[in-house]
Enzyme design. Structure first.
Site, short mmCIF file in Angstrom:
data_model
loop_
_atom_site.label_atom_id
_atom_site.label_comp_id
_atom_site.label_asym_id
_atom_site.label_seq_id
_atom_site.Cartn_x
_atom_site.Cartn_y
_atom_site.Cartn_z
N LYS A 14 0.97 -1.06 0.06
CA LYS A 14 0.07 0.02 0.05
C LYS A 14 0.83 1.37 -0.10
CE LYS A 14 -2.31 -0.88 3.76
NZ LYS A 14 -1.89 -2.15 4.26
N ARG A 89 -9.78 1.12 8.85
CA ARG A 89 -9.31 -0.52 9.41
C ARG A 89 -10.52 -0.98 10.00
NH1 ARG A 89 -3.31 0.40 8.81
NH2 ARG A 89 -2.32 -1.66 9.05
N ARG A 128 11.35 -6.69 4.47
CA ARG A 128 11.03 -4.97 4.80
C ARG A 128 11.77 -4.77 6.10
NH1 ARG A 128 5.08 -2.33 4.39
NH2 ARG A 128 5.07 -2.86 6.50
N ARG A 134 11.83 -1.25 10.97
CA ARG A 134 10.55 -1.35 11.70
C ARG A 134 10.34 -2.30 12.44
NH1 ARG A 134 4.91 -0.09 7.89
NH2 ARG A 134 4.25 -1.20 9.56
N ARG A 146 -0.75 -9.03 13.13
CA ARG A 146 -1.26 -8.02 12.09
C ARG A 146 -2.15 -8.77 11.12
NH1 ARG A 146 4.10 -5.59 10.70
NH2 ARG A 146 2.98 -4.22 9.19
P1 AMP Z 1 0.49 0.45 8.62
O1 AMP Z 1 1.75 1.17 8.51
O2 AMP Z 1 -0.73 0.69 8.06
O3 AMP Z 1 1.19 -1.01 8.30
O4 AMP Z 1 0.17 0.57 10.29
C1 AMP Z 1 1.24 0.14 11.20
C2 AMP Z 1 0.31 0.14 12.51
O5 AMP Z 1 -0.29 1.23 12.86
C3 AMP Z 1 -0.74 -1.27 12.67
O6 AMP Z 1 -0.45 -2.51 12.95
C4 AMP Z 1 -1.63 -0.62 13.75
O7 AMP Z 1 -1.03 -0.67 14.95
C5 AMP Z 1 -1.34 0.98 13.59
N1 AMP Z 1 -2.53 1.57 12.65
C6 AMP Z 1 -2.48 2.30 11.39
N2 AMP Z 1 -3.57 2.62 10.70
C7 AMP Z 1 -4.57 2.36 11.80
C8 AMP Z 1 -5.82 2.43 11.87
N3 AMP Z 1 -6.64 2.81 10.62
N4 AMP Z 1 -6.52 2.07 12.97
C9 AMP Z 1 -5.92 1.54 13.78
N5 AMP Z 1 -4.53 1.21 13.93
C10 AMP Z 1 -3.87 1.70 12.90
#
Ligand code: AMP
Length: 189
Positions: A14, A89, A128, A134, A146
Site C-alpha cells: 500500500k 481499518r 522490509r 520497522r 497483524r
Molecule cells: P501500517 O503502517 O498501515 O502497516 O500500520 C502500522 C500499525 O499502525 C498498525 O499495525 C496499527 O497498529 C496502527 N494503525 C495504522 N492505521 C491504523 C488504523 N486505521 N486503525 C488502527 N490502527 C492503525
C-alpha cells in the site's frame, strides 16, 4: 474530487503504491501508520499511546485514530482529493469517515484492494523489517497477529465498499510497475 481508499493486508504494498497514485492524480496521501510512526519519533503523547498497540500488532483505538485522521483531512481544504492508506481499518472507522466526508460534501470515490496471498505477505514483511528497521516487521508473531487482526476486523470492509459499488480488486503480486498500472486502470474505470 477523487478520494481513494487503498486497501489490503499488511505487506500488500500500500505505501509504495500510494506514493505513486498520489503523484499521478495529485492527491494528498494520508497514511495513518506513517502519521503514528512520525509521532513515535517525536515522542508525542499520541506516539507513545500508538506505540503500545503497534508493538503488539494491534489496532490503535478507533477514537484516537479517527480524531487524528479528521484533523489531517481538515489541514487540506483545497486539495483535489485524498488517498487514504491504512485507513479505514474497522467498520466504525469506515462509517465515521463516510459521515465526516459527507459533512464536507465529499465522498469516497473508490476502494482499490490489493490481493496478496499470506505466504507472500510474511516474506515481504520480514524482508522490509531487515531493510527499514520497522520493529513490527521484524517479529514473526507480531506479523502473524497483524494479519489476523486484518482478517478479523479489516477484511470485512471490502463488503462495506462493495455494497456501495465502490470496490475494485487488483492482483498485488508481480512487478511494482505492473501493479501500479493495474491500480491506475482500476481507478480510471
Ligand atoms: P501500517 O503502517 O498501515 O502497516 O500500520 C502500522 C500499525 O499502525 C498498525 O499495525 C496499527 O497498529 C496502527 N494503525 C495504522 N492505521 C491504523 C488504523 N486505521 N486503525 C488502527 N490502527 C492503525
Amino acid at each position: 474530487m477523487l478520494n481513494i481508499v487503498l486497501f489490503g493486508p499488511p505487506g500488500a504494498g500500500k505505501g509504495t503504491q500510494a506514493n505513486r497514485i498520489k503523484d499521478h492524480y495529485s492527491l494528498v496521501h494520508l497514511s495513518t501508520g506513517d502519521i503514528f510512526r512520525f509521532n513515535i519519533t517525536k515522542a508525542t503523547k499520541l506516539g507513545l499511546l500508538a506505540k503500545s498497540y503497534m508493538d503488539k500488532g494491534e489496532l490503535v483505538p478507533d477514537e484516537v485514530t479517527i480524531k487524528m485522521l479528521e484533523s489531517e483531512v481538515i489541514k487540506h481544504p483545497n486539495s483535489s482529493g485524498f488517498i487514504f492508506d491504512g485507513f479505514p481499518r474497522t467498520t466504525n472507522q469506515a462509517e465515521t469517515l463516510d459521515k465526516f466526508l459527507e459533512s464536507k460534501n465529499i465522498s469516497i470515490s473508490k476502494m482499490v484492494a490489493l490481493d496478496v496471498p499470506d505466504e507472500e505477505l510474511i516474506k515481504r514483511l520480514l524482508s522490509r523489517g531487515k531493510e527499514s528497521g520497522r520493529a513490527d516487521d521484524q517479529n514473526k508473531d507480531i506479523i502473524s497477529n497483524r494479519i489476523k487482526v486484518y482478517k478479523d476486523q479489516t477484511a470485512v470492509l471490502a463488503d462495506y465498499y462493495r455494497s456501495q459499488n465502490k470496490l475494485a480488486s487488483v492482483n498485488g503480486v508481480g512487478a511494482v510497475d505492473e501493479i501500479t498500472i493495474r491500480l491506475y486502470n482500476a481507478i480510471d474505470n
